[in-house]
Write a protein that holds these residues in place. Structure first.
Motif, PDB file in Angstrom:
ATOM      1  N   GLU A   3       0.824  -1.198   0.000  1.00  0.00           N
ATOM      2  CA  GLU A   3       0.000   0.000   0.000  1.00  0.00           C
ATOM      3  C   GLU A   3       0.865   1.258   0.000  1.00  0.00           C
ATOM      4  O   GLU A   3       0.543   2.234  -0.669  1.00  0.00           O
ATOM      5  N   THR A  10       1.607   5.727  -7.592  1.00  0.00           N
ATOM      6  CA  THR A  10       0.441   6.128  -8.376  1.00  0.00           C
ATOM      7  C   THR A  10       0.433   7.619  -8.701  1.00  0.00           C
ATOM      8  O   THR A  10       0.258   7.986  -9.863  1.00  0.00           O
ATOM      9  N   TYR A  63      -2.114   2.156 -17.729  1.00  0.00           N
ATOM     10  CA  TYR A  63      -2.603   0.912 -17.137  1.00  0.00           C
ATOM     11  C   TYR A  63      -1.952   0.647 -15.778  1.00  0.00           C
ATOM     12  O   TYR A  63      -2.613   0.245 -14.819  1.00  0.00           O
ATOM     13  N   SER A  65      -0.731   2.839 -13.690  1.00  0.00           N
ATOM     14  CA  SER A  65      -1.290   3.803 -12.742  1.00  0.00           C
ATOM     15  C   SER A  65      -2.662   3.358 -12.274  1.00  0.00           C
ATOM     16  O   SER A  65      -3.000   3.409 -11.084  1.00  0.00           O
ATOM     17  N   PHE A  66      -3.490   2.897 -13.199  1.00  0.00           N
ATOM     18  CA  PHE A  66      -4.824   2.424 -12.838  1.00  0.00           C
ATOM     19  C   PHE A  66      -4.759   1.196 -11.926  1.00  0.00           C
ATOM     20  O   PHE A  66      -5.455   1.115 -10.916  1.00  0.00           O
ATOM     21  N   LEU A  67      -3.897   0.244 -12.259  1.00  0.00           N
ATOM     22  CA  LEU A  67      -3.788  -0.970 -11.451  1.00  0.00           C
ATOM     23  C   LEU A  67      -3.290  -0.664 -10.042  1.00  0.00           C
ATOM     24  O   LEU A  67      -3.698  -1.306  -9.072  1.00  0.00           O
ATOM     25  N   MET A  69      -3.950   1.956  -8.377  1.00  0.00           N
ATOM     26  CA  MET A  69      -5.025   2.608  -7.611  1.00  0.00           C
ATOM     27  C   MET A  69      -6.031   1.604  -7.084  1.00  0.00           C
ATOM     28  O   MET A  69      -6.775   1.910  -6.154  1.00  0.00           O
ATOM     29  N   ILE A  70      -6.087   0.426  -7.664  1.00  0.00           N
ATOM     30  CA  ILE A  70      -7.080  -0.572  -7.232  1.00  0.00           C
ATOM     31  C   ILE A  70      -6.701  -1.152  -5.885  1.00  0.00           C
ATOM     32  O   ILE A  70      -5.642  -1.385  -5.537  1.00  0.00           O
TER      33      ILE A  70
END
Length: 70
Positions: A3, A10, A63, A65-67, A69-70
Protein backbone atom coordinates in the motif's frame (compact mmCIF):
# COMPACT_ATOMS: atom_id res chain seq x y z
CA UNK A 1 4.22 -2.44 2.38
CA UNK A 2 2.45 -2.73 -0.97
CA UNK A 3 0.00 0.00 0.00
CA UNK A 4 2.84 2.39 0.77
CA UNK A 5 4.62 1.63 -2.48
CA UNK A 6 1.41 2.03 -4.48
CA UNK A 7 0.50 5.23 -2.64
CA UNK A 8 3.79 6.81 -3.70
CA UNK A 9 3.98 5.37 -7.20
CA UNK A 10 0.44 6.13 -8.38
CA UNK A 11 0.66 9.94 -8.09
CA UNK A 12 4.08 9.87 -9.75
CA UNK A 13 2.74 7.80 -12.64
CA UNK A 14 -0.30 10.07 -13.00
CA UNK A 15 1.81 13.25 -13.06
CA UNK A 16 4.27 11.68 -15.50
CA UNK A 17 1.42 10.59 -17.74
CA UNK A 18 -0.16 14.06 -17.67
CA UNK A 19 3.13 15.80 -18.43
CA UNK A 20 3.96 13.30 -21.16
CA UNK A 21 0.56 13.78 -22.80
CA UNK A 22 0.47 17.59 -22.61
CA UNK A 23 4.04 18.19 -23.74
CA UNK A 24 4.40 15.49 -26.40
CA UNK A 25 1.04 14.21 -27.66
CA UNK A 26 -1.11 17.36 -27.59
CA UNK A 27 1.05 19.36 -30.03
CA UNK A 28 0.83 16.50 -32.53
CA UNK A 29 -2.93 16.27 -31.98
CA UNK A 30 -3.30 20.01 -32.56
CA UNK A 31 -1.29 19.84 -35.79
CA UNK A 32 -3.49 17.02 -37.05
CA UNK A 33 -6.71 18.80 -36.08
CA UNK A 34 -5.72 21.96 -37.95
CA UNK A 35 -4.70 20.15 -41.12
CA UNK A 36 -6.95 19.99 -44.18
CA UNK A 37 -8.87 16.72 -44.03
CA UNK A 38 -9.85 16.83 -47.69
CA UNK A 39 -6.22 16.78 -48.82
CA UNK A 40 -4.04 14.64 -46.60
CA UNK A 41 -0.40 15.74 -46.58
CA UNK A 42 2.08 13.48 -48.32
CA UNK A 43 4.25 13.36 -45.21
CA UNK A 44 1.48 12.29 -42.83
CA UNK A 45 3.51 9.24 -41.78
CA UNK A 46 6.11 11.57 -40.27
CA UNK A 47 3.40 12.80 -37.91
CA UNK A 48 1.64 9.50 -37.27
CA UNK A 49 4.75 7.45 -36.42
CA UNK A 50 5.90 9.65 -33.50
CA UNK A 51 2.35 9.84 -32.17
CA UNK A 52 1.99 6.05 -32.27
CA UNK A 53 5.36 5.62 -30.55
CA UNK A 54 4.46 8.11 -27.82
CA UNK A 55 1.08 6.46 -27.37
CA UNK A 56 2.71 3.02 -27.08
CA UNK A 57 4.77 4.38 -24.18
CA UNK A 58 1.87 6.26 -22.59
CA UNK A 59 -0.69 3.43 -22.52
CA UNK A 60 1.32 1.02 -20.29
CA UNK A 61 1.97 3.88 -17.86
CA UNK A 62 -1.76 4.56 -17.84
CA UNK A 63 -2.60 0.91 -17.14
CA UNK A 64 0.04 0.68 -14.42
CA UNK A 65 -1.29 3.80 -12.74
CA UNK A 66 -4.82 2.42 -12.84
CA UNK A 67 -3.79 -0.97 -11.45
CA UNK A 68 -1.91 0.67 -8.60
CA UNK A 69 -5.02 2.61 -7.61
CA UNK A 70 -7.08 -0.57 -7.23
Amino acid sequence: MRETWAAHTTPFAAVTLGFFTIVLNVPINNAVLTSDRAALPADRETTRTPWNTLNAIRIPINYLSFLLMI
